[in-house]
Scaffold this active site. Sequence first.
Site, PDB file in Angstrom:
ATOM      1  N   ASP A 116       6.454   5.931   0.697  1.00  0.00           N
ATOM      2  CA  ASP A 116       6.439   7.058   0.276  1.00  0.00           C
ATOM      3  C   ASP A 116       7.384   7.914  -0.015  1.00  0.00           C
ATOM      4  OD1 ASP A 116       6.962   7.779   2.876  1.00  0.00           O
ATOM      5  OD2 ASP A 116       5.218   8.853   2.719  1.00  0.00           O
ATOM      6  N   GLU A 150       8.072  -2.498   4.647  1.00  0.00           N
ATOM      7  CA  GLU A 150       8.458  -1.187   4.017  1.00  0.00           C
ATOM      8  C   GLU A 150      10.060  -0.673   4.105  1.00  0.00           C
ATOM      9  OE1 GLU A 150       6.076   3.134   3.498  1.00  0.00           O
ATOM     10  OE2 GLU A 150       6.767   1.835   5.933  1.00  0.00           O
TER      11      GLU A 150
END
Length: 860
Positions: A336, A724
């Site tokens: 993000d 991630e």
Amino acid sequence: MAGLFGAALVAPAGAASNAVDDPPEQIVNGDFSGGSTAPWWWTANNPAAVLDGRLCADIPGGTTNPWDAIIGQNDLPLIAGESYTLGYTATASVPVTITTNVQMATEPYTTELSEHDQLGDTAVPITHTFTAQADNDAAQLSFQVGGSSAPYTLCLDDVSLRGGAAPPVYTPDTGSPVRVDQVGYLPHGPKDGTFVTDATDAQTWTLKNAAGTAVATGATEPGGVDPTSGQNVQTFDFSGYTTAGDGYTVAIGDETSEPFAIADDVYSALRTDSLAYYYDQRSGIAIDGAIAGAAYARPAGHLNVAPNTGDNDVPCQPGVCDYTLDAAGGWYDAGDQGKYVVNGGIAVSELMNTYERTLTAKGANGAALGDGRLKVPETGNGVPDILDEARWELNFLMEMQVPDGRPLAGMAHHKLHDQAWTGLPQAPDQDSQPRRLHPPSTAATLNLAAAGAQCARLFRPYDAAFADRCLAASQKAWTAAKAHPAVYADPDDAIGGGAYSDDNVTDEFYWAASELFITTGDDTYRQAVLTSPLHGDTAAVFPPDGFSWGSTAALGALDLATVPNKLTGDQLTTVRAMVTGAADGYAADSQNALYGLPYSPSGNHYVWGSNSQVLNNAVVLGIANDLTGETKYRDAVLHALDYILGRNPLNQSYVTGFGERNSHNQHSRIWAHQLDAALPNPPAGTLAGGPDNQLEDPTAQKKLTGCAPAMCYIDDIQSYSTNESAINWNAPLAWVASYVDDLGSGAGDNGGGKAACQVTYTSYRWSGGFTTQVALKNTGTAAVTPWELTWSFADNQKVTDRWQAEITQSGQNVSAKPVSWNGVIPPGATVGFGFNGTSSGQVSDPKAFTLNGGTCDTAR
């Protein structure tokens, strides 16, 4: 999203008849026979028509999200528990990645199928199978075709959705059963591998060079079933072979490993690239393609330039505060574009630890992290490049501090991120979401206190004003945390960014007190360390499954054990015993593991970010090796890196660009090649999170259900819980890469070698003491920076006063390091320093001197 764009253009014409044994067809007019487009629909910006028997549309360029342009069909009946197969062919005039969804036609658009399909100018059949999770009499097929920077023509044909197909079981492609470190091995380090086989008797392994010639052979050792993977395995060891070269392989029967190198500099690129990751993660600055590589160039993000609302003047969430902060800069946290103080604190601390180790560990190579050695725009400013990178995040951490005169002044806001989650991909400069500060927390405040104190001592030789600023922010944060010791982040505050809640901050207090004590010597902080309930409790400071953002006491203990400070001898012994005690456990875990990793969580519970836990355990092992010289710790560090780079149950290197089978689809809004062919994969040196057997995202749940713990990983951009990247995960990778690269250069083995230096040591005895002058000459062809000269007294001499060097003494062992102005010794140059001392007996000259791990010549 897709459902906003309406129903069918005309009434369904009815499905074509099916063969008796075929499951029913749900798509109407999937072959576009007769030239009709009904009942297909599309968004207004990409009108479609039937051309040559296919449905074709001109898709505009310059859109941001996949759903900014859609072609779809509604009113598809789905039955819960029934399996369906979607198939189609398509072409695109430029390479693109589209998102193919079967979903609810209205909010919340829950998906039954979501896949990312790469298209080009050749029609290729594409098939996806899924099982419906809920009844739906009006589901929607949505081809989301936006998000391309360039316009293109899309053509669809042979679209089919049939029920009743059995979904295939996902089976990972693990390649060769001969598992090695796919990057390579140090010539004089351990060289181990693992072989997956049904055989129970020993097998013959053969090491071959690049020409295919056998250069070594031996027998495997049967190990039984590996509990982390369910695989029956055997291990092999070729440590006795030390000849450097590229393209080696290990063959067992008809199976051959991935190729690897044996070289002293085998990890040099990993050291550099794992640190270059941070420049690519910078917020508030344009990323220069000349530094990062042309594919990674991008405009500055979140600088109040439309469509950004920006980070220069960020308000709080409603009701949290009545001010704004200029919190531009820092590093984007992970996949993000949020910025979190508790992740930034541990990440920047481990980067600073990577540098500080070069000032404290015998033979560590500070030059490799020095000015002009890394990929940062500040290179050439006289400051080590790794500290330049750290400064980018340190500035952000200090910007998050609550201003004077406000409630909770001195505390640090926990995080800053978008008001709501954004889709993938999403360039930072195109993010239109409002940015918000979230409430302060004690954990974030103590992260600032710890990192600020460490900053103060490391930047002192280079920028005294910045060091003062760091120390002031640190001490203010400590005072605020002591006044507000139980302000915790809300575990439900997870919209638009992670919550990172932590309701036990004894570890953060221990870490912050440690750093402030090392930097200031103030007894207040010493007492906070010694009276902490964690002090002396090895398991509490060093959790068996590794320290992390939520368990940070280890960072304080590691620095207390290695950085010169004012602990008494007994107090220092206690801290170092915690470090070596933890390292003993990790080394035993490594020795017992059939894949060699120093990670043995209770119940084989592999957590989100497990690779960082493996590497943080390796950091502890590396420090233990620095303290003791015991090779069992060094070997366990190297085995940890072997696991990360391919010697694991999936035969997967978890670092982009390193190894033949490396992760390259990490969850990211910036590096999203899997979703958009025009975007790059993550840069080389990016660590994937690794196996997480809790399966905490829909892709992992769909593909990995039933996986053994170490097999619960998939290199898919949508699997954020296994794939991630994150700043606090790459930090221990950079630390370990730096440590092992030092081993390869002949440093860090506590045995050293010959160094290009000469020492002239002259002592003068006087009543009650002595005076010594030392001249250290660089006799080599390269500058030496930083430098550390060590020696041992043969008698009971005690150093009292010193000048032109920082001199510390432990028993008979003495270390001299530079002061602010003499940290570089050019070729042929000499630095001088001296000291006074006392001795009740003879004053003898030392027998030997060591510079950065290598032995110097002496001139008498």
